[in-house]
Enzyme design. Structure first.
Site, short mmCIF file in Angstrom:
data_model
loop_
_atom_site.label_atom_id
_atom_site.label_comp_id
_atom_site.label_asym_id
_atom_site.label_seq_id
_atom_site.Cartn_x
_atom_site.Cartn_y
_atom_site.Cartn_z
N HIS A 191 0.81 -1.08 -0.02
CA HIS A 191 -0.03 0.05 0.05
C HIS A 191 0.82 1.33 -0.03
O HIS A 191 0.33 2.12 -0.13
CB HIS A 191 -0.96 0.01 1.30
CG HIS A 191 -0.47 0.35 2.33
ND1 HIS A 191 -0.03 -0.45 3.43
CD2 HIS A 191 -0.07 1.56 2.87
CE1 HIS A 191 0.43 0.02 4.60
NE2 HIS A 191 0.55 1.52 4.36
N ASP A 223 -0.18 -7.36 1.73
CA ASP A 223 0.46 -6.19 1.71
C ASP A 223 2.05 -6.09 1.83
O ASP A 223 2.75 -5.97 2.71
CB ASP A 223 -0.18 -5.36 3.06
CG ASP A 223 0.10 -3.93 2.87
OD1 ASP A 223 0.56 -3.48 2.01
OD2 ASP A 223 -0.24 -3.19 3.96
N SER A 249 4.26 2.89 8.11
CA SER A 249 4.04 1.99 7.13
C SER A 249 5.18 1.32 6.38
O SER A 249 5.93 2.13 6.22
CB SER A 249 2.76 2.39 6.09
OG SER A 249 1.53 2.31 6.88
#
Length: 258
Positions: A65, A110, A204
């Site tokens: 992502h 992911d 992230s």
């Protein structure tokens, strides 16, 4: 020098441009300057994007992502204000995302593998992080790190990365925290049950490190961060090691686990 100055300014502005799904370290302390040598900064002209991890002199692993157009990577960074002499900047040469990933579901598979346009060498502030030889067990103490916010409710970003220790938890804890989310074998649930330490906005793509091995990638979490019984969700690197090694070996058609 101009590039270093630009990067410093971009990192200072990271909060304004971080994507909503980004995460950062809350409840930690300043990392030792040499304990995050594999940590990579992903950024573009708009600002900070994500973190990543150097696993090979030509390869960085991050979250799918975090994919974006026209980004660059900075290695060897500690302070946003005082650059290290051995900092390096690289462009992505190739990017690999699981071909069977659900395009409308950021939580699915992911993980993204990035090939650098030029190799990097180990230095005082740059080093590789080992892929796992086995998965972590529930109860394992693991390390998270990043330049993310140090407040659960306010946008307070440190000049240097912060680190915190959290635990691998049973998937049932994450299933209870995220209604409608089905925990899979390719994810890890990690945090502190009583709260107070967590990855959060801005982290992230960064690593979850257990016993010196790269076990997880920061993927999903609650906001505000660090609430009791609301741990983070991490991509389980061990389950993707065959895919990673196949891609690096040149088998670009390799399949990810289902």
């Amino acid at each position: 020098m101009v590039l270093i100055t630009v990067l410093a300014n971009l990192l200072i502005l990271q909060l304004s441009y971080a994507q909503k799904s980004s995460k950062l370290v809350f409840g930690g302390d300043e990392c030792n300057i040499n304990e995050h040598r594999s940590l990579v900064v992903l950024f573009n002209s708009s600002g900070f994007l994500c973190a990543g991890t150097l696993i090979n002199k030509e390869w960085v692993l991050t979250a799918a992502h975090c994919d974006s157009e026209n980004f660059q990577m900075q290695l060897g960074v500690h302070s946003k204000k005082v650059p290290n002499k051995d900092e390096e900047t690289r462009d992505p040469k190739e990017k690999f995302i699981c071909p069977n990933r659900k395009k409308n579901d950021e939580k699915d598979k992911d993980i993204m593998l990035i090939r650098l346009n030029r190799p990097v060498s180990n230095s005082e502030h740059i080093a590789l992080l080992s892929l796992p030889s086995s998965p972590p067990s529930v109860g394992s103490v693991c390390r998270i790190m990043g330049w993310g916010t140090i407040s659960p409710t306010k946008e307070i970003y440190p000049d240097v990365p912060h680190c915190a220790d959290i635990n691998i938890l049973d998937h049932a804890v994450c299933r209870a925290a995220y209604s409608g989310w089905l925990a899979t074998s390719t994810t890890l649930c990690a945090g502190i049950l009583e709260g107070g330490k967590d990855s959060c906005h801005g982290d992230s793509g960064g690593p979850l490190i257990c016993n010196g091995q790269f076990q997880g990638i920061v993927s999903l979490g609650r906001h505000p961060c660090g609430h009791p019984d609301e741990p983070g969700v991490y991509t389980k690197v061990f389950d993707y090691t065959d895919w990673i090694q196949s891609i690096i070996a040149g088998n670009t058609d390799a399949a990810c686990p289902p």
